[in-house]
Scaffold this active site. Structure first.
Site, PDB file in Angstrom:
ATOM      1  N   GLY A  56       0.813  -1.207   0.000  1.00 14.47           N
ATOM      2  CA  GLY A  56       0.000   0.000   0.000  1.00 14.47           C
ATOM      3  C   GLY A  56       0.841   1.249   0.000  1.00 14.47           C
ATOM      4  CD  GLU A  72       1.047   2.532  -3.399  1.00 13.60           C
ATOM      5  OE1 GLU A  72       2.003   1.728  -3.338  1.00 13.60           O
ATOM      6  OE2 GLU A  72       1.216   3.765  -3.391  1.00 13.60           O
ATOM      7  CD  GLU A  76       3.973  -1.031  -1.988  1.00 14.05           C
ATOM      8  OE1 GLU A  76       3.487  -1.878  -1.214  1.00 14.05           O
ATOM      9  OE2 GLU A  76       4.170   0.150  -1.650  1.00 14.05           O
ATOM     10  CD  GLU A 123      12.223 -11.598   1.228  1.00 12.74           C
ATOM     11  OE1 GLU A 123      12.020 -12.799   1.401  1.00 12.74           O
ATOM     12  OE2 GLU A 123      12.965 -10.921   1.960  1.00 12.74           O
TER      13      GLU A 123
END
Length: 157
Positions: A56, A72, A76, A123
């Site tokens: 987020g 997001e 991500e 990660e």
């Protein structure tokens, strides 16, 4: 994993908060709970924060919260949403940053693509809600317990 961002972050975050307060007054962020076909949840490790978090970030000016969480998750985690996210809860983040609020969404229908963030995520991992890593952030753990164990949503992040 220690990176230069983790060392610089404690010094730059107050400047970011000051800038945000001057330009926004109140701030709004989103977190996404992406659940795969095996019931696992996507978590991310940032290059500048310790522990595992729900993906987020901030809602940009002129952007809806739904669009922000879809963006997001793509940036991500590489998730490409196939439908609208479902609103789960809204939280005040006063403990961390006065005037900040976090909106949590769930998304179950997505395809996997390439992550588009560069340098922000160290990660990613998929974890069963009952088997989270030990260093999962407190707020992430609380949201997952609310969603998967039926605990009432806490108004505070």
């Amino acid at each position: 994993m220690t990176t230069w961002r983790r060392h610089v972050e404690p010094f730059t975050r107050p400047l970011f908060f000051a800038w945000s307060r001057l330009t926004r007054g109140k701030t709004l962020g989103v977190r996404g709970v992406a659940v795969d076909g095996d019931g696992r949840v996507l978590l991310v490790k940032h290059t500048y924060l310790a522990g595992w978090w729900l993906p987020g970030g901030g809602v940009d000016r002129g952007e809806t919260t739904q669009a922000a969480v879809v963006r997001e998750l793509r940036e991500e985690g590489g998730l490409i949403a196939r439908g609208e996210p479902t609103l789960l809860s809204v939280h005040s983040n006063e403990r961390f940053f006065p005037g900040d609020h976090v909106v949590v969404f769930r998304i179950d229908a997505f395809d996997m693509g390439e992550r588009t963030s560069h340098g922000e995520i160290a990660e990613i991992g998929w974890f069963h809600p009952d088997a989270l890593p030990d260093d999962t952030h407190r707020a992430t753990r609380a949201r997952i317990e609310e969603i998967f164990k039926g605990r009432p949503a806490d108004a505070l992040w």
